[in-house]
Design an enzyme around this catalytic site. Structure first.
Site, PDB file in Angstrom:
ATOM      1  N   VAL A 128      -9.001 -21.707 -36.978  1.00  0.00           N
ATOM      2  CA  VAL A 128      -7.655 -21.298 -37.224  1.00  0.00           C
ATOM      3  C   VAL A 128      -6.960 -21.451 -35.913  1.00  0.00           C
ATOM      4  O   VAL A 128      -6.039 -20.737 -35.471  1.00  0.00           O
ATOM      5  CB  VAL A 128      -7.986 -19.795 -37.485  1.00  0.00           C
ATOM      6  CG1 VAL A 128      -8.478 -19.690 -38.842  1.00  0.00           C
ATOM      7  CG2 VAL A 128      -8.696 -18.961 -36.358  1.00  0.00           C
ATOM      8  N   CYS A 129      -7.178 -22.658 -35.417  1.00  0.00           N
ATOM      9  CA  CYS A 129      -6.128 -23.081 -34.309  1.00  0.00           C
ATOM     10  C   CYS A 129      -6.332 -21.969 -33.111  1.00  0.00           C
ATOM     11  O   CYS A 129      -5.399 -21.542 -32.521  1.00  0.00           O
ATOM     12  CB  CYS A 129      -4.886 -23.215 -34.607  1.00  0.00           C
ATOM     13  SG  CYS A 129      -4.738 -24.618 -35.647  1.00  0.00           S
TER      14      CYS A 129
END
Length: 810
Positions: free
Chosen positions: A395-396
């Protein structure tokens, strides 16, 4: 739940979000929220009724565009309670583009550059700024930032430190919804510390403003730069903004680049000269033609958003209440034995239901009754079957993943080397998850969304009854029943070279039936792909350092004297350090099973050590199912090599596991070391006097505990042995033996035929073939139909299974 908006949520969803009709459950509002039907209708009507020209002109259509853009610019400031006297809005593509606009100025600061600090909850886009900083620091927690703010000036200031600094952090973690203190900007600005006097503050508000009001009414306490994306608030348009505090705009004078629309005059021939625009901040930073059509759509989005939801405070109260209910229900889920189903990654300073500390986002992983992990990609795949939209992976948010999944720096590097990429299906390495599952709520989420997701987790992953035949798991070996103990463990990283003794404090992983890093490399002649067998290799001693991620090699090399009249030799020591997790060149290798190092330093080391032109090669991580298809068949891969076992006093020096104590293991069929079972392979008759034995690890497919997901042994582990006759008295060993002959689940799809230990793994995999059409060509030529309901019904077996129903057969 009490009604918060002017209209009922169900009515809003049916009228404005027709895509949510049916059984669709959308839970990825942190990625983007959904756009309303009326927004698209109004925008399309506007586009077809009016003519909008490029704003960089004076025609009526261009002036119409310019006026609309400026009106929306004021709407943005009004939406965030920002006074136009103190703030300006720069339109960009998205929040990342806003961050890069700030970077454009700071990276052009003259020597010694700038200092950069960022929070560990930062999105990848904020982390990337460190690449241009002269110095950088990652603050691992809110408390670390508070401590930094309270340090004395003499503790912080160094003569060589950069003159200016930039501190960046997210208002809300995009991973788990933790909301960070918004008063850090004012605390830095009001600090008397010398280091803080020229410190700018960048706030990533993209996740925060999705469901919460960002209030910039107090310009003195506001951050200098605020990055955000409007599609996270309204769903459409795909547009972002950088809100700039005007008193901090002087830093943009350092920005060297200029684009069309940001300069008054440019000379391109002979003398290079240009004059920048000075009227406003957005005039200086909005390079090229604005996305003016998107900005016009944004004006409609503001109006409709207020009509539907009233205010961001309404959305905040509503989504926080939904998130609290979802959190409480997930926390309460338990397997039959009391094991929690969901491992939720909540910041200790956050409290669901409190909009100041926590947003409507939940990050988690799922455990089975035995405490092992259920892979994130399996959860995502099964959610797709139920038409539930969520997100899984990294999720970055690298800092959040490392913190909550307890992944050290070297483990992340190792995971990348092992093939982990954000969003792929490598879910567990070293007994730890490589990513998380995230669900996030938005303004149009409903109680039914929460109910459907909780029911999904409850029905698919919660095991409510003890299996009819409980899985036989190994219990600790009592000291009075131990026949021997592991004296030491050693691995041989380079085939044919000396070994390295594993420190007694470390648990060493068993992977693909061998010890980790055992025979991972070999030596080859230059231009050849056959592993070299040379007596000089016994002079090369390896040393592994996992924390630093290096393989250190030392060798004793005989060299002739430099004097021409003296041909005597002298012995010297050569050293070289090789990164463990370097990804080698993607260029075509001479062998599909080997990756050849082309480093001159490595080639020189091995050539000097062995006296022949040679270099290092790494065995490629080819899946076992592909070995027979490799073009080179002369090379036996290291993973076909079993562990070796010997006694302490008289065993062969190249054994992996050396035991002290009883020698009964020499005459037995099976051996247990710690919690893991092995089959002992007797040497050939011609080698009957050999004191070593080869071991084959016996995994238990019924065991889904963390120990089974991360098999390892360590020095000091107790040892028991079993003959073929007495093996039946140990249920766990029996389960391991049965596992060897248990039929694995084979994918029936033509040109695939992948096999899986668990039926649910096959289900998740089959979903890829079956996406959309619900029909797939089976290898026998027929077209198979999948009964989704049947797939999702657990059957009372020794471990959870799923039924796959094909046309005419099961």
């Amino acid at each position: 739940m009490a009604q918060v908006y002017k209209r009922n949520v169900a009515d809003i969803r049916s009228l404005e979000y027709p895509g949510l009709s049916g059984d669709m459950t959308y839970l990825d509002h942190a990625g983007t929220t959904l756009y309303a039907k009326s927004l698209m209708d109004r925008f399309c009507t506007d586009m077809t009724k009016e003519v909008f020209g490029n704003p960089h002109s004076a025609s009526p259509s261009s002036m119409r565009s310019t006026q609309r853009v400026e009106n929306v610019r004021l709407n943005v400031l009004r939406f965030f309670n920002a006074d136009p006297e103190h703030f300006d809005v720069v339109f960009v593509a998205n929040a990342t583009a806003a961050v890069k606009s700030v970077l454009d100025a700071f990276r052009d600061v003259e020597a010694p550059g700038f200092w950069y600090g960022y929070h560990s909850d930062a999105h990848t886009s904020l982390v990337g700024l460190r690449q241009h900083a002269a110095e950088s620091r990652c603050f691992e927690s809110d408390q670390a930032v508070d401590q930094w703010l309270e340090e004395s000036a003499c503790e912080q200031k160094h003569s060589s430190s950069p003159a200016i600094g930039l501190f960046a952090y997210p208002a809300q973690s995009n991973m788990n919804g933790h909301r960070l203190p918004l008063d850090w900007a004012s605390r830095i600005r009001n600090s008397s510390h010398a280091e803080h006097q020229k410190m700018y503050i960048l706030l990533d508000a993209a996740a925060y403003v999705t469901t919460c009001q960002l209030d910039l009414s107090d310009a003195e306490s506001a951050p200098d730069f605020i990055a955000l994306s409007f599609y996270k608030i309204f769903g459409f348009p795909d547009l972002g903004a950088l809100i700039v505090r005007k008193s901090a705009s002087d830093i943009f004078r350092c920005r060297r680049y200029f684009g069309g629309g940001t300069v008054e005059m440019v000379t391109a021939i002979k003398t290079a000269w240009h004059a920048k625009k000075e009227q406003t901040i957005h005039d200086q930073l909005e390079d090229g033609t604005l996305a003016f059509h998107s900005i016009i759509a944004l004006g409609h989005a503001f109006n409709l958003h207020e009509e539907l939801y009233g205010s961001m405070d309404n959305i905040s109260r509503y989504t926080c209440a939904l998130a609290l209910d979802l959190y409480n229900r997930l926390v309460s889920l338990r397997h039959w034995n009391g094991q929690a189903v969901c491992e939720i990654y909540k910041n200790p300073d956050s409290q669901y239901g409190n909009s100041k500390t926590q947003g409507p986002t939940i990050a988690f992983n799922i455990r089975n009754p035995q405490g092992g992990w259920v892979g994130k990609s399996e959860v995502e795949s099964l959610a797709v079957v139920r038409n539930i939209h969520l997100r899984a992976g990294g999720v970055c948010n690298p800092g959040g993943i490392a913190t909550f999944c307890h992944l050290d720096y070297w483990e992340l590097r190792r995971n990348f080397f092992e093939g982990v990429r954000c969003g792929n299906d490598i879910d567990i390495i070293g007994g730890k998850p490589t990513g998380i599952v995230r669900v996030s709520l938005g303004a149009m989420s409903s109680q039914e969304d929460v109910n459907r997701f909780v029911n999904f987790v409850d029905e698919v992953f919660v095991e409510k009854q003890q299996p009819i035949l409980p899985a036989a798991l190994p219990m600790p070996i009592p000291s009075d029943e131990a026949e021997a103990a592991v004296e030491r463990i050693q691995v041989f990283p380079i085939m044919g070279c000396l070994g390295w003794q594993v420190p007694q404090s470390l648990c060493w992983e068993i992977r693909d039936a061998v010890l980790e890093y055992d025979w991972n490399w070999c030596v080859v002649r230059n231009g050849d792909t056959t592993p070299l067998d040379h007596p000089g290799m016994q002079s090369i001693r390896p040393q592994l350092d996992l924390e630093e991620g290096i393989l250190k090699l030392t060798a004793s090399i005989k060299k002739f004297s430099d004097f021409s009249t003296d041909r005597s030799t002298r012995e010297c020591h050569e050293e070289i350090t090789i990164p463990l997790w370097d990804v080698l060149s993607n260029t075509t290798q001479p062998s599909p099973r080997l990756e050849i190092y082309d480093s001159k330093a490595i080639t020189s080391f091995f050539t000097a050590a062995l006296g022949i032109p040679s270099t290092l090669a790494r065995f490629n991580k080819i899946p076992r199912s592909h070995w027979n298809n490799a073009s080179s068949t002369a090379l036996a891969l290291p993973h076909e090599q079993a562990l070796t076992l010997s006694a302490e006093s008289q065993g062969e020096p190249h054994a992996n596991v050396i035991l002290s104590g009883s020698s009964r293991w020499k005459y037995q069929r099976y051996i247990r070391i710690g919690q893991h079972y092995f089959e002992i392979l007797q040497p050939a008759a011609s080698q009957a006097s050999d004191e070593s034995r080869r071991l084959v690890h016996l995994p238990n497919i019924f065991d889904r505990s963390l120990s089974a997901q991360h098999p390892s042994i360590r020095s000091g582990d107790y040892v028991q042995t079993f003959s073929a006759d007495t093996a039946s008295h140990d249920p766990a060993l029996c389960a391991c033996i049965v596992s060897r002959s248990a039929g694995r689940h084979l994918c029936p799809v033509v040109n695939c035929r992948r096999d899986f230990h668990f039926a649910e793994d096959l289900l998740a995999h089959f979903r890829v073939h079956d996406r959309g059409e619900n029909a797939t060509k089976i290898s026998n030529g027929s077209v198979g139909k999948v009964d989704i309901d049947a797939m999702l019904k657990p059957t009372p077996k020794r471990w959870r299974r799923w039924k796959l129903v094909f046309a005419g057969r099961i």
